[in-house]
Write an enzyme that holds these catalytic residues in place. Structure first.
Site, PDB file in Angstrom:
ATOM      1  N   ASN A 167      -8.281  32.400  52.084  1.00  0.00           N
ATOM      2  CA  ASN A 167      -7.744  30.744  52.860  1.00  0.00           C
ATOM      3  C   ASN A 167      -5.934  31.560  53.811  1.00  0.00           C
ATOM      4  O   ASN A 167      -5.991  31.405  54.833  1.00  0.00           O
ATOM      5  CB  ASN A 167      -7.235  30.170  52.188  1.00  0.00           C
ATOM      6  CG  ASN A 167      -6.218  30.308  50.988  1.00  0.00           C
ATOM      7  OD1 ASN A 167      -6.407  31.897  50.097  1.00  0.00           O
ATOM      8  ND2 ASN A 167      -5.308  29.253  50.418  1.00  0.00           N
ATOM      9  N   CYS A 300      -2.855  26.778  48.751  1.00  0.00           N
ATOM     10  CA  CYS A 300      -3.173  26.224  47.317  1.00  0.00           C
ATOM     11  C   CYS A 300      -1.862  25.079  47.405  1.00  0.00           C
ATOM     12  O   CYS A 300      -1.946  24.028  46.228  1.00  0.00           O
ATOM     13  CB  CYS A 300      -2.875  27.455  46.655  1.00  0.00           C
ATOM     14  SG  CYS A 300      -1.574  28.311  47.125  1.00  0.00           S
TER      15      CYS A 300
END
Length: 498
Positions: A167, A300
């Site tokens: 990510n 996250c």
């Protein structure tokens, strides 16, 4: 992503080979390769050479050989290498931006402002932190008028396995290797199979910056039965730092447990925002838009649970829907694009599964919930609409489980006590944000959150010297500033009777 196959010949459709980097050089191609795919288009933009077990063994051996001379290098010289690396990234800034966007599909503007800019900051910050680091000492009075001096000497942990996710691949890679290298460790890096580009490009920069051969190694591949398993199970590894899913973290912990190796885990999150009736409406909506939809929800720290005091629930819901609909999905190279695709078709199917679960649970879709059509060039990509739900509760799977996409459930509450209980009703514990004009309440509620990080009237505002990490399923240990030094070094206490 499909597993590796025979490499085959270079074609016009595979404009680059992405190779492994071991002992200061790019190694001869292996016979197994896999595709590097642009998530925005679904098109292959490169072929990646998968590292086999013997190549991983070579990488660990190279790191072991380089460890003694690198750890013996004076701190000032090690930190100078980090500062030169930062300068060289800046000199090749747009090259890193292009590589990061090609692997992740994120807009170029986001890659510039977040990923590559933070990589530069990571090297410079940890150069400063390690250069200025000291140790406590204690002068102890002993019977008979004698004294003893206790002080600690910090030594490198050793050869560190660095496993980074897809990510924020460059940001999180440099977040780990900058303190590791500054502390005198050597590293073997396993990037995500989805995002191999910038870890490979960084090898060139670090070599040019003067990092000795073997101190930084890159091995490409998958998890089980591939480079990830080979690295984490290798007896020559002295510690593992991993960012990724909670399930994979648990597997890594089992792998290293027989050798009792230290681990640092930053894992999943199911982060909550608590919005009180006195919050500044525009400031809160701007913050929530970022915290829910940044990087297409693939951070996250992103917010997937938004608890809103009932008096302002309608205002927050309406305002957030308006902002979600104003996001522009499109070509990452277009300066007007705000939102990219999900990382892969497989991940999109996972997110779609939660969209179906929400529907089955009786959710009302305020906006999104489907797949956008963006034209022939982009419709092969892994796109999903930014989505907001109401009508769900903490008992529903889309509220309890990490989706890791541009989705959030809006849930009303009446009292502060209820909001705290709802937010803490989770197995995760990474981050939370609190939105209120009452700073007493802001402090009180933030401290009541069972998380590693809590923001008040902001989100993702980071001082790189502060501790970063989570509790519960969100991880183990802390990184950032002195916390990183504690993981990447081992203290030896020296006691001298005076």
């Amino acid at each position: 992503m499909a597993r590796a196959s025979q490499c085959g010949a270079m074609t016009a459709q595979t404009p680059q080979w992405i190779r492994n980097f071991v002992d200061g050089r790019f190694v001869d191609p292996t016979d197994r390769c896999f595709d590097a795919v642009d998530p925005a288009t679904g098109q292959v933009h490169g072929r990646v050479h998968e590292a086999d077990a013997p190549l991983v063994d070579r990488a660990v051996s190279a790191a072991r050989t380089a460890l003694a001379p690198w750890s013996a290098t004076p701190v000032r010289e090690r930190t100078d290498v980090l500062r030169r690396a930062a300068d060289l990234i800046e000199a090749r800034f747009e090259e890193f931006v292009a590589a990061e966007s090609a692997d992740t599909g994120k807009p170029l503007a986001l890659a510039r402002d977040l990923d590559v800019a933070r990589a530069v900051a990571n090297f410079r910050t940890f150069a400063d932190v390690v250069a200025a680091a000291g140790q406590e000492s204690f002068l102890t009075d002993l019977p008979g008028g004698r004294q003893a001096l206790n002080y600690a000497v910090r030594k490198p942990l050793g050869v560190v396995a660095v496993i980074v996710p897809w990510n924020l691949p460059l940001l999180l890679l440099t977040w780990k290797i900058a303190p590791a290298l500054a502390c005198g460790n050597t590293v073997v890096v396993k990037p995500s199979e989805e995002t191999p580009g910038t870890a490979t490009l960084l090898a060139e920069v670090l070599a040019e910056a003067g990092l000795p051969a073997g101190a930084y190694n890159v091995v490409h591949g998958f998890g089980g039965g591939s480079a990830g398993e080979y690295v984490t199970s290798h007896p020559g590894i002295d510690g593992v730092t991993f960012t990724g899913s909670s399930a994979t973290g648990a597997h890594v912990m089992k792998t290293v447990a027989p050798r009792v190796r230290p681990v640092s885990f930053e894992l999943g999150g199911k982060n909550a925002a608590l919005v009180f009736a006195d919050a500044d409406l525009d400031e809160t909506l701007d913050g929530l838009t970022r915290s829910v939809f940044a990087n297409t929800g693939q951070v996250c720290l992103c917010t997937e649970r938004v608890y809103v005091q009932r008096e302002v629930f309608a205002d927050i819901a309406d305002g957030l829907v308006e902002r979600a609909r104003s996001l522009r999905l499109g070509d990452p190279r277009d300066g007007a694009t705000t939102t990219g695709p999900l990382i892969s078709q497989g991940h999109r199917e996972k997110v779609r599964g939660y969209l179906r679960l929400a529907e089955e649970a009786g959710a009302k879709v305020l906006t999104g919930g489907g797949t956008p059509h963006l034209g022939a060039e982009l419709d092969g990509g892994s796109w999903i609409e930014p989505t907001l739900w109401t009508g769900l509760t903490n008992a529903d799977r889309p509220v309890r489980e990490e989706v890791f996409g541009p989705v959030a459930a809006l849930i009303p509450f009446d009292t502060e006590e209820e909001a705290v209980a709802l937010a803490n009703d989770t197995e995760y514990g990474l981050a939370a944000s609190v939105w209120t004009r009452d700073l007493r309440r802001g402090h009180r509620v933030a401290q009541a959150m069972n998380v590693g990080m809590a923001w008040v009237n902001t989100w993702f505002l980071r001082d790189l010297r502060s501790p970063f990490g989570g509790v519960g399923l969100s991880g183990l240990g802390r990184e950032g500033g002195a916390s990183s030094l504690h993981f990447y070094t081992e203290p030896t206490n020296v006691c001298v009777q005076l």
